[in-house]
Scaffold this motif. Structure first.
Motif, PDB file in Angstrom:
ATOM      1  N   HIS A   1      -4.329  16.395 -25.287  1.00 43.57           N
ATOM      2  CA  HIS A   1      -2.999  16.923 -25.614  1.00 43.57           C
ATOM      3  C   HIS A   1      -2.135  17.224 -24.393  1.00 43.57           C
ATOM      4  N   ILE A   2      -2.705  17.067 -23.214  1.00 46.10           N
ATOM      5  CA  ILE A   2      -1.939  17.477 -22.029  1.00 46.10           C
ATOM      6  C   ILE A   2      -0.984  16.381 -21.564  1.00 46.10           C
ATOM      7  N   LEU A   3       0.141  16.817 -21.051  1.00 47.22           N
ATOM      8  CA  LEU A   3       1.068  15.926 -20.348  1.00 47.22           C
ATOM      9  C   LEU A   3       1.584  16.709 -19.161  1.00 47.22           C
ATOM     10  N   ASN A   4       2.189  16.025 -18.216  1.00 48.17           N
ATOM     11  CA  ASN A   4       2.782  16.811 -17.139  1.00 48.17           C
ATOM     12  C   ASN A   4       4.063  16.226 -16.596  1.00 48.17           C
ATOM     13  N   LEU A   5       4.877  17.177 -16.103  1.00 43.81           N
ATOM     14  CA  LEU A   5       6.194  16.831 -15.576  1.00 43.81           C
ATOM     15  C   LEU A   5       6.112  16.767 -14.057  1.00 43.81           C
ATOM     16  N   PRO A   6       6.914  15.909 -13.463  1.00 41.20           N
ATOM     17  CA  PRO A   6       6.881  15.787 -11.998  1.00 41.20           C
ATOM     18  C   PRO A   6       7.679  16.904 -11.325  1.00 41.20           C
ATOM     19  N   THR A   7       7.257  17.260 -10.124  1.00 42.10           N
ATOM     20  CA  THR A   7       7.961  18.336  -9.393  1.00 42.10           C
ATOM     21  C   THR A   7       8.348  17.875  -7.979  1.00 42.10           C
ATOM     22  N   ASP A   8       7.934  16.665  -7.610  1.00 44.45           N
ATOM     23  CA  ASP A   8       8.064  16.260  -6.202  1.00 44.45           C
ATOM     24  C   ASP A   8       9.511  15.941  -5.824  1.00 44.45           C
TER      25      ASP A   8
ATOM     26  N   ILE B   1      12.949   3.512 -12.662  1.00 38.09           N
ATOM     27  CA  ILE B   1      12.019   2.383 -12.832  1.00 38.09           C
ATOM     28  C   ILE B   1      10.566   2.864 -12.845  1.00 38.09           C
ATOM     29  N   TYR B   2      10.380   4.187 -13.074  1.00 40.55           N
ATOM     30  CA  TYR B   2       9.043   4.788 -13.032  1.00 40.55           C
ATOM     31  C   TYR B   2       8.044   4.052 -13.936  1.00 40.55           C
ATOM     32  N   TRP B   3       8.435   3.815 -15.196  1.00 38.42           N
ATOM     33  CA  TRP B   3       7.475   3.261 -16.161  1.00 38.42           C
ATOM     34  C   TRP B   3       7.105   1.830 -15.822  1.00 38.42           C
ATOM     35  N   ALA B   4       8.104   1.038 -15.411  1.00 37.05           N
ATOM     36  CA  ALA B   4       7.816  -0.357 -15.044  1.00 37.05           C
ATOM     37  C   ALA B   4       6.939  -0.365 -13.796  1.00 37.05           C
ATOM     38  N   ALA B   5       7.279   0.498 -12.830  1.00 33.67           N
ATOM     39  CA  ALA B   5       6.517   0.532 -11.573  1.00 33.67           C
ATOM     40  C   ALA B   5       5.072   0.971 -11.825  1.00 33.67           C
ATOM     41  N   LEU B   6       4.906   1.917 -12.766  1.00 31.00           N
ATOM     42  CA  LEU B   6       3.570   2.422 -13.082  1.00 31.00           C
ATOM     43  C   LEU B   6       2.680   1.292 -13.621  1.00 31.00           C
TER      44      LEU B   6
ATOM     45  N   PRO C   1       9.959  10.445 -16.408  1.00 23.35           N
ATOM     46  CA  PRO C   1       8.696  10.151 -15.732  1.00 23.35           C
ATOM     47  C   PRO C   1       7.593  11.170 -16.031  1.00 23.35           C
ATOM     48  N   LEU C   2       6.928  10.977 -17.168  1.00 23.10           N
ATOM     49  CA  LEU C   2       5.843  11.893 -17.575  1.00 23.10           C
ATOM     50  C   LEU C   2       4.486  11.341 -17.160  1.00 23.10           C
ATOM     51  N   GLY C   3       3.529  12.243 -16.927  1.00 26.81           N
ATOM     52  CA  GLY C   3       2.152  11.813 -16.648  1.00 26.81           C
ATOM     53  C   GLY C   3       1.197  12.377 -17.683  1.00 26.81           C
ATOM     54  N   ASP C   4       0.004  11.793 -17.788  1.00 27.49           N
ATOM     55  CA  ASP C   4      -1.004  12.334 -18.727  1.00 27.49           C
ATOM     56  C   ASP C   4      -2.231  12.729 -17.925  1.00 27.49           C
ATOM     57  N   TRP C   5      -2.094  13.658 -17.101  1.00 26.19           N
ATOM     58  CA  TRP C   5      -3.041  14.042 -16.069  1.00 26.19           C
ATOM     59  C   TRP C   5      -3.589  15.411 -16.399  1.00 26.19           C
ATOM     60  N   LEU C   6      -4.700  15.770 -16.553  1.00 29.65           N
ATOM     61  CA  LEU C   6      -5.984  15.124 -16.556  1.00 29.65           C
ATOM     62  C   LEU C   6      -6.356  14.849 -18.009  1.00 29.65           C
ATOM     63  N   ASN C   7      -6.408  13.604 -18.394  1.00 27.18           N
ATOM     64  CA  ASN C   7      -6.505  13.275 -19.813  1.00 27.18           C
ATOM     65  C   ASN C   7      -7.936  13.257 -20.365  1.00 27.18           C
ATOM     66  N   SER C   8      -8.862  13.800 -19.603  1.00 27.82           N
ATOM     67  CA  SER C   8     -10.272  13.851 -20.032  1.00 27.82           C
ATOM     68  C   SER C   8     -10.974  14.876 -19.127  1.00 27.82           C
TER      69      SER C   8
ATOM     70  N   LYS D   1       1.991  19.280 -10.262  1.00 27.52           N
ATOM     71  CA  LYS D   1       2.444  18.772 -11.563  1.00 27.52           C
ATOM     72  C   LYS D   1       2.660  19.989 -12.434  1.00 27.52           C
ATOM     73  N   PHE D   2       3.480  19.835 -13.469  1.00 24.42           N
ATOM     74  CA  PHE D   2       3.752  20.950 -14.366  1.00 24.42           C
ATOM     75  C   PHE D   2       3.197  20.592 -15.742  1.00 24.42           C
ATOM     76  N   PRO D   3       2.028  21.169 -16.108  1.00 22.92           N
ATOM     77  CA  PRO D   3       1.384  20.754 -17.359  1.00 22.92           C
ATOM     78  C   PRO D   3       1.947  21.433 -18.602  1.00 22.92           C
ATOM     79  N   PHE D   4       1.908  20.724 -19.711  1.00 22.12           N
ATOM     80  CA  PHE D   4       2.208  21.314 -21.028  1.00 22.12           C
ATOM     81  C   PHE D   4       1.459  20.504 -22.085  1.00 22.12           C
ATOM     82  N   LEU D   5       1.373  21.057 -23.308  1.00 26.58           N
ATOM     83  CA  LEU D   5       0.578  20.397 -24.345  1.00 26.58           C
ATOM     84  C   LEU D   5       1.470  19.862 -25.468  1.00 26.58           C
ATOM     85  N   VAL D   6       1.126  18.681 -25.965  1.00 29.11           N
ATOM     86  CA  VAL D   6       1.807  18.150 -27.153  1.00 29.11           C
ATOM     87  C   VAL D   6       0.753  17.696 -28.148  1.00 29.11           C
ATOM     88  N   LYS D   7       1.135  17.684 -29.420  1.00 26.27           N
ATOM     89  CA  LYS D   7       0.163  17.321 -30.441  1.00 26.27           C
ATOM     90  C   LYS D   7      -0.200  15.846 -30.342  1.00 26.27           C
ATOM     91  N   ASP D   8       0.823  14.997 -30.266  1.00 21.33           N
ATOM     92  CA  ASP D   8       0.556  13.566 -30.207  1.00 21.33           C
ATOM     93  C   ASP D   8       0.948  13.039 -28.818  1.00 21.33           C
TER      94      ASP D   8
END
Ligand code: PLP
Length: 413
Positions: A376-383, A228-233, A341-348, A320-327
């Motif tokens: 272009h950054i996104l990150n994966l959860p590790t917790d 329920i990550y996305w709804a909770a977010l 459950p992806l994050g867009d941290w730090l998006n600026s 967090k575990f960062p990686f880059l995507v084009k879109d």
């Protein structure tokens, strides 16, 4: 009769206050023991940013003084600087470490520079020794922004123990969580006393603050699941924007650099209680993050994508575990459809601000590399809410989208 009720009330209040002081003391002691410092060096805050503000104030940062910080941080960092009338001076980051590019740092130093902020981005310590050496050469103090870095180390020294002072965050996404929360460690004993004086002038969190935070912690622990990550977010962002819960930032904090009401708050009882509990199994928490990060790193290596940088000088906390995507937007949508459950941290350069960055003295276009990474950054959860089985499901999702990831990597690296 009235007099007796008054006396009982006073007695109960005193007991609460005593209990409050006692639990804060225990929490400070536990943190100090973990960091191998004295508990008089530790002070507690409602949020990490308040800790930073208090360090800067105790360092006597004045209007028009300059504070250097990486152009890849959270907006609350330049805000704390601006609340004192000082000027944030952004400096370039190294795209491999997401931390200050040491080669470009000295150029930013002027006669007005009072402080350099060295960050532990995603849990990796900056290469501190050259930064400390520059600080020494120019008579400038260094503060470690360890918001992401509790539990990591730099050249065998625990994060936070190398510079004049450091602050940690124990907000939701941080190495350990007390809902929201901040800790300051000061390695200069004279300055530590000044910081303590500033901390004692802060308002105490209200009963309502404590209850609200306790409720949020309960909901998060007992109800939130990756499914329920996305709804909770969505609910979380809406509720924090409307002031119903203590979110990552109050709405006003994302609009301008004017100190919001009730910003200057000390640590709460509930934070100390939760912090003490979290520290008891902190070793297990960190080990889990490293295990999950290793799985992700191996998965990216199998795709011939360069994994997250792990230096020989620092132990990473991998919050967090960062990686880059084009879109970024399209990939987030895909993740949402697949309940990843992806994050867009730090998006600026000053997350999460994408418009009106000049309100924080950031000139758009001034750090193209930081801006590009932000888009272009996104990150994966590790917790620990991500068991190994869930991490493996996330890896399957990455592998299914390998063409997109490999193309992104080739175009962006
Ligand atoms: C790099 C950085 N510094 C400082 C902070 C502020 O911490 P807090 O939310 O506890 O005020 C954050 C928050 O996420 C952060 O990412």
């Amino acid at each position: 009769m009235d007099k007796n009720i008054f006396k009982i009330k006073k007695h109960i209040l005193n007991l609460c206050k005593y209990n409050f002081l006692l639990i804060q003391k225990k929490y400070k002691k536990a943190i100090a023991e973990y960091l191998n410092v004295d508990s008089t060096q530790i002070s507690l805050y409602w949020r990490g940013r308040v800790g930073l503000y208090c360090i800067l104030k105790a360092m006597d940062v004045q209007p028009n003084d300059e504070v250097i910080l990486p152009a890849f941080t959270c907006v609350v960092v330049p805000s704390a600087i601006k609340y004192l009338g000082a000027k944030p001076i952004y400096t370039a980051i190294d795209p491999t470490t997401y931390n200050i590019d040491i080669k470009k740092l000295e150029d930013k130093i002027t006669l007005k520079t009072k402080v350099i902020l060295a960050q532990n981005t995603f849990g990796l310590s900056s290469d501190l020794d050259p930064i400390l050496a520059l600080g020494k050469k120019h008579g400038i103090k260094v503060i470690e922004d360890c918001a992401h870095g509790f539990g990591g180390s730099y050249r065998e020294r625990k994060n936070g123990t190398s510079a004049t002072a450091a602050f940690f965050s124990s907000q939701w996404n941080k190495p350990f969580s007390t809902g929201i929360g901040g800790i300051v460690l000061c390695n200069d004993l004279v300055l530590a006393k000044k910081i303590q004086t500033v901390q004692e002038s802060l308002e105490s969190p209200s009963f309502k603050d404590e209850i609200m935070l306790a409720t949020q912690i309960f909901i998060r622990k007992n109800i939130l699941r990756p499914s329920i990550y996305w709804a909770a977010l969505k609910v979380y962002r809406w509720a924090s924007q409307h002031g119903f819960i203590s979110g990552s930032s109050d709405a006003g904090e994302l609009e301008n650099a004017i100190m919001p009401p009730n910003y200057l708050k000390a640590g709460a009882n509930i934070q100390a209680k939760k912090g003490l509990e979290a520290l008891q199994h902190f070793g297990k928490n960190l080990a889990h993050r490293k295990e999950v990060a290793t799985l992700y790193n191996n998965a990216f290596a199998r795709l011939n994508i360069e994994p997250v940088y792990c230096s020989e000088y620092a132990t990473h906390t991998f919050i967090k575990f960062p990686f880059l995507v084009k879109d970024q937007e399209a990939f987030l949508k895909l993740a949402q459809q697949n309940q990843i459950p992806l994050g867009d941290w730090l998006n600026s350069p000053i997350h999460p601000i994408r418009k009106n960055l000049e309100r924080w003295d950031y000139d758009e276009g001034s750090f193209p590399l930081s801006e590009k990474i932000g888009y272009h950054i996104l990150n994966l959860p590790t917790d620990e809410s991500i068991p190994i089985k869930e991490a493996k499901r996330i890896i399957l999702f990455l592998e299914k989208n390998k063409d997109e990831l490999v193309r992104s990597w080739k175009e962006l690296s």
